[in-house]
Design a protein around this motif. Structure first.
Motif, short mmCIF file in Angstrom:
data_model
loop_
_atom_site.label_atom_id
_atom_site.label_comp_id
_atom_site.label_asym_id
_atom_site.label_seq_id
_atom_site.Cartn_x
_atom_site.Cartn_y
_atom_site.Cartn_z
N ILE A 527 20.14 -50.05 26.77
CA ILE A 527 20.78 -49.52 25.55
C ILE A 527 22.25 -49.19 25.78
CG2 ILE A 527 20.78 -47.54 23.97
CD1 ILE A 527 17.71 -47.53 24.23
N GLU A 528 22.56 -48.59 26.92
CA GLU A 528 23.92 -48.11 27.15
C GLU A 528 24.84 -49.15 27.78
OE1 GLU A 528 23.72 -44.53 29.42
OE2 GLU A 528 22.88 -43.34 27.77
N LYS A 529 24.28 -50.19 28.39
CA LYS A 529 25.12 -51.14 29.12
C LYS A 529 24.95 -52.58 28.64
CE LYS A 529 25.36 -48.48 33.43
NZ LYS A 529 25.12 -48.51 34.89
N THR A 530 24.68 -52.75 27.37
CA THR A 530 24.52 -54.10 26.83
C THR A 530 25.49 -54.29 25.67
OG1 THR A 530 22.18 -54.09 27.46
CG2 THR A 530 22.90 -55.79 25.91
N ASP A 531 26.44 -55.21 25.86
CA ASP A 531 27.39 -55.50 24.79
C ASP A 531 26.70 -56.17 23.60
OD1 ASP A 531 29.59 -54.37 25.96
OD2 ASP A 531 30.32 -56.24 26.86
N TYR A 532 25.77 -57.07 23.90
CA TYR A 532 25.08 -57.81 22.83
C TYR A 532 24.05 -56.89 22.19
CZ TYR A 532 23.01 -61.72 20.32
OH TYR A 532 22.58 -62.56 19.33
N LYS A 533 24.10 -56.71 20.89
CA LYS A 533 23.32 -55.65 20.24
C LYS A 533 22.08 -56.12 19.47
CE LYS A 533 26.06 -52.48 21.75
NZ LYS A 533 25.60 -51.64 22.88
N ASN A 534 21.94 -57.41 19.21
CA ASN A 534 20.82 -57.85 18.38
C ASN A 534 19.58 -58.11 19.24
OD1 ASN A 534 19.33 -58.56 16.16
ND2 ASN A 534 20.20 -60.61 15.97
N TYR A 535 18.92 -57.03 19.59
CA TYR A 535 17.71 -57.16 20.41
C TYR A 535 16.69 -56.10 19.98
CZ TYR A 535 19.64 -53.17 22.98
OH TYR A 535 20.14 -51.94 23.30
N GLU A 536 15.44 -56.37 20.34
CA GLU A 536 14.37 -55.39 20.19
C GLU A 536 13.70 -55.24 21.54
OE1 GLU A 536 11.38 -56.77 17.51
OE2 GLU A 536 10.96 -58.61 18.63
N ILE A 537 13.15 -54.06 21.80
CA ILE A 537 12.43 -53.81 23.05
C ILE A 537 10.97 -53.59 22.71
CG2 ILE A 537 12.15 -52.25 25.02
CD1 ILE A 537 15.13 -51.63 24.84
N ILE A 538 10.12 -54.39 23.32
CA ILE A 538 8.67 -54.26 23.13
C ILE A 538 8.07 -53.78 24.44
CG2 ILE A 538 6.53 -55.45 22.54
CD1 ILE A 538 8.24 -57.48 20.97
N VAL A 539 7.67 -52.52 24.47
CA VAL A 539 7.01 -51.94 25.64
C VAL A 539 5.53 -52.25 25.54
CG1 VAL A 539 6.49 -49.82 26.89
CG2 VAL A 539 8.74 -50.12 25.82
#
Length: 778
Positions: A527-539
């Protein structure tokens, strides 16, 4: 034994009671007179770090020459004492040192000082026998003097330093051959290269590289080449061998003011070929040297296979070579530099390959380097089969390149405007058109190294690199790929910044069971170190047992709209868990990500998407480090260790790797599932991960199945993460797990028996399968 018992502690300053502010762009320096042999660790006191999200760098310089003797980056900053561990900071006994502390990333931190405003610091130094310490310290300082001098005076010091090297290697059994290697490396060319290397990388890095090469690579190759050079009996047999198809091979040599002895050796290496149906096409670019005309005329008179053309002007390498091409009448065209050497069986191996497969359009071989006296061969380059991303990163194909004549005609030979990288440009265009590219994994070409050559010093022809970037950019345009080439991490390497088309969504799958500290570190870093923002996280929850785990799941889903938790209720099966998680993915890409990784650089996902979006790319992998900043994953070599293993494992973070591979985007057969990006459509096309591989080899199997679709897999050093996998943990710790691992190991070997027998096309049959370090196979 506790390592700290082997160290002396030196305190600088008193107890921390005050502080000074270190901000971005501000370097704090302190002077220190060292009375210790070697600095292993350094501790500094930091405060006000709760909101600090950056990196702190500490450099140690000796004052006489300003050489860097130690450096380290503090990645995880804590309130209070923080420790930085150096591999070594030698050559500092009774030396004045300058210690610099500054921010690599971040904006502000407080550095502890005592009541007199002295920086509070603790140094941990080796406890060693004084006599031995003084001897080693003297050796390092003598070397430092050598590589901070200039001209012949510096060269004399190099010869004096030879005795130090001999003492250092006294315990090596093969001391005689080593002496030869050391002496042959003491020359003006290497001296100049050493100065440039030290200027860019520091003295410590130079010593490490020099010792490794002298002790290992170059000495090993001397023994290897002695065993593999073709015998006179074999050459005689080849001379009488009759192929079904004996094509005429035209060898092109552009000459311009070539030193006499080198030109003689070059032409003689063609005359010594065991295959006889060749012609040598030489175009001289108006050298205006009498001996060149006399020599070339003499050779042409003695052998009618040698054709010579004298040009009215020097048209540059590309133009002169094109004039050679106009003279050629052969079925195949071979490119040959005017001071290099061919092995006597080079053309025989080319024709042998063509007879085995007459559809071959383009052929290249492995190569090594040779000194100006032709009595020392070194730096063998055992290459990959054709790899598009590796080739865009640097011209690894280079020598010996042979083109079918109709292929050369189709691309119209050489072009103006690419001097210095004319071979790069023509190979880029040829590989676009060639339907069958063939690599012969044999050393058949020796690239001459002298003070004026690119092989001797890449900085001699800086214009070459601009030409190379231009050639790559034009290739991208021809293929309809949007991107721009820039200089890579190292001189002579390149990186393509691929334009991301649209705004594709990435679904990040993270399987997990408890261990919420690890999981939180992974998620927060994304979340804090990713320039590219269009993502989802599936745990993907897998049978967790701790109450805190489920409270954490609730917390992160409430806090972040792009995180969701899904539950896998069956037993552990890595493949099945990820396949299950992929069912909930709404992205255009699937990113498999372990729950024990931490993102380092902000452009990591951007670089991976740029590669993965291409139609010809399947899986994309990242550069992973152990917590101690050694390599955990540099790609996967299939066949290593009997099945598959990680390339360059345990190399140091700043090491180049085999022919710079740790610093370039390149192709491999497989990458680890700990961080693997692939298009969702490709994931579905191959049916996801194979669930019969529950724990081991599922990622390798997946990559190989993607490879079978005709796509390539790529690895990039521009996506960096820590992987908190233990270096020393065993593969399995119970009989049941060991049996399962063996079953998956055997199944993998059975499924890919043909692949293993042929060898990984992105490795080389001449390199070891016993270790991850790309050493030679005997």
């Amino acid at each position: 034994m506790n390592e700290d018992k082997l160290l002396d502690v030196v305190r600088i300053g008193g107890d921390p009671v005050n502080s000074i502010e270190i901000t971005s762009g501000k370097v704090h320096e302190l002077k220190y007179r060292s009375n210790e042999y070697n600095i292993r660790k350094l501790m500094i006191f930091l405060s006000n770090v709760n909101d600090f999200k950056g990196l702190i760098k500490v450099d140690i310089f000796e004052d006489e020459y300003g050489s860097l003797v130690g450096e380290q980056i503090l990645q995880h900053v804590e309130e209070g004492w923080n420790e930085l561990e150096f591999s070594s900071a030698r050559g500092v006994f009774e030396e004045n040192l300058t210690i610099k502390i500054y921010l690599k990333e971040g904006d502000r931190v407080l550095l502890g000082t005592d009541k007199y405003d002295n920086v509070c610091m603790r140094l941990f130094c080796d406890k060693v026998d004084r006599e031995m310490a003084l001897e080693l310290d003297k050796a390092v300082k003598d070397l430092r003097k050598i590589y901070n001098s200039s001209g012949w005076r510096g060269l004399v010091r190099v010869y004096r330093g030879r005795d130090i090297f001999l003492n250092f290697f006294r315990g090596i059994k093969k001391i005689g051959p080593l002496c030869v290697v050391v002496i042959k490396n003491l020359n003006v060319s290497n001296f100049n290269r050493a100065k440039d290397f030290i200027k860019e990388n520091g003295f410590k890095s130079f010593v490490f590289k020099a010792l490794r090469k002298l002790k290992g690579d170059r000495l090993d190759y001397k023994f290897w080449i002695d065993q593999h050079v073709i015998s006179e009996a074999e050459l005689e047999s080849q001379k009488s061998y009759v192929f079904e198809y004996e094509p005429l091979i035209s060898i092109l040599i552009p000459t311009y003011k070539t030193p006499k002895h080198l030109l003689i050796e070059t032409i003689d290496s063609v005359l010594k070929q065991s295959y006889r149906n060749w012609e040598l096409c030489i175009a001289d670019g108006a050298s205006e040297l009498e001996y060149i005309n006399q020599m070339l005329d003499s050779y042409a008179e003695k052998d009618d296979r040698i054709k010579v053309k004298y040009l009215d002007e020097n048209k540059g390498i590309a133009g002169n070579t094109q004039e050679c091409y106009y003279m050629a009448t052969g079925d195949y065209i071979g490119l040959f530099d005017h001071d290099d050497l061919l092995e006597p069986n080079a053309l025989f191996e080319i024709v042998k390959a063509v007879n085995e497969d007459k559809t071959i359009d383009f052929i290249y071989t492995d190569e090594d380097k040779i000194n100006e006296k032709s009595d020392y061969r070194f730096d063998p380059h055992f290459k990959q089969d054709y790899a598009v991303d590796t080739f865009r990163s640097y011209n690894y194909i280079c020598h010996f390149s042979v083109f079918r004549k109709d292929l050369m005609d189709k691309i119209s030979g050489f072009r103006d405007g690419f001097n210095g990288s004319q071979d790069y440009d023509i190979i880029l265009r040829a590989t676009e058109q060639a339907k069958n590219i063939h690599h012969i994994p044999k050393i058949l070409y020796s690239w001459r190294v002298h003070s004026g050559s690119t092989a001797g010093n890449p900085r001699n022809k800086m214009y070459c690199y601009d030409s190379a970037k231009k050639a790559i950019d034009e290739e991208l345009v021809r293929k309809g790929i949007k991107g721009k080439t820039r200089d890579g991490k190292y001189i002579g390497t390149y990186e393509v910044d691929y334009e991301i088309i649209g705004n594709p969504k990435v679904s990040i799958l993270i399987p997990t069971k408890d261990h919420i500290e690890d999981l939180n570190r992974t998620i927060v870093s994304v979340i804090e170190k990713t320039d590219y923002k269009n993502y989802e996280i599936i745990v993907i929850e897998n049978n967790s047992e701790q109450k805190d785990t489920f409270e954490y799941y609730k917390e992160i889903q409430e806090k972040y709209e792009n995180i969701k938790v899904v539950t896998w209720e069956k037993g552990f099966n890595y493949s099945a868990i990820n396949n299950y998680g992929a069912q909930f993915a709404t992205g255009d890409f699937i990113l498999l990500l372990n729950n024990d990784v931490e993102v380092i650089n902000k452009e990591w996902l951007t670089k991976m998407i740029g590669l993965a979006q291409r139609e010809d790319v399947g899986c994309v992998g990242a550069k992973l480090y152990y917590p101690d900043n050694t390599i955990q994953h540099g790609g996967i070599i299939v066949g290593l260790g009997g099945a598959a293993a990680h390339a360059h494992r345990c190399f140091k973070r700043k090491e180049y790797g085999y022919f710079l591979r740790l610093g370039i985007t390149h192709n491999l057969s497989a990458v680890t599932g700990a961080c693997l990006l692939v298009k969702k459509s490709v994931f579905d096309e191959v049916g996801g991960l194979d669930e019969t591989f529950e724990v081991a080899y599922n990622d390798v199997d997946f990559c190989l199945r993607v490879l079978k679709t005709g796509r390539v897999n790529a690895w990039t050093p521009y996506a960096e993460l820590y992987h908190y996998e233990s270096k020393s943990r065993g593969k399995e710790d119970t009989e049941e797990k060991a049996a399962r691992f063996k079953g998956e190991f055997d199944r993998f070997r059975e499924r890919y028996s043909d692949f293993l027998e042929k060898g990984d096309p992105y490795y080389n049959v001449n390199l070891t399968l016993d270790k991850e370090d790309f050493t030679l196979r005997y």
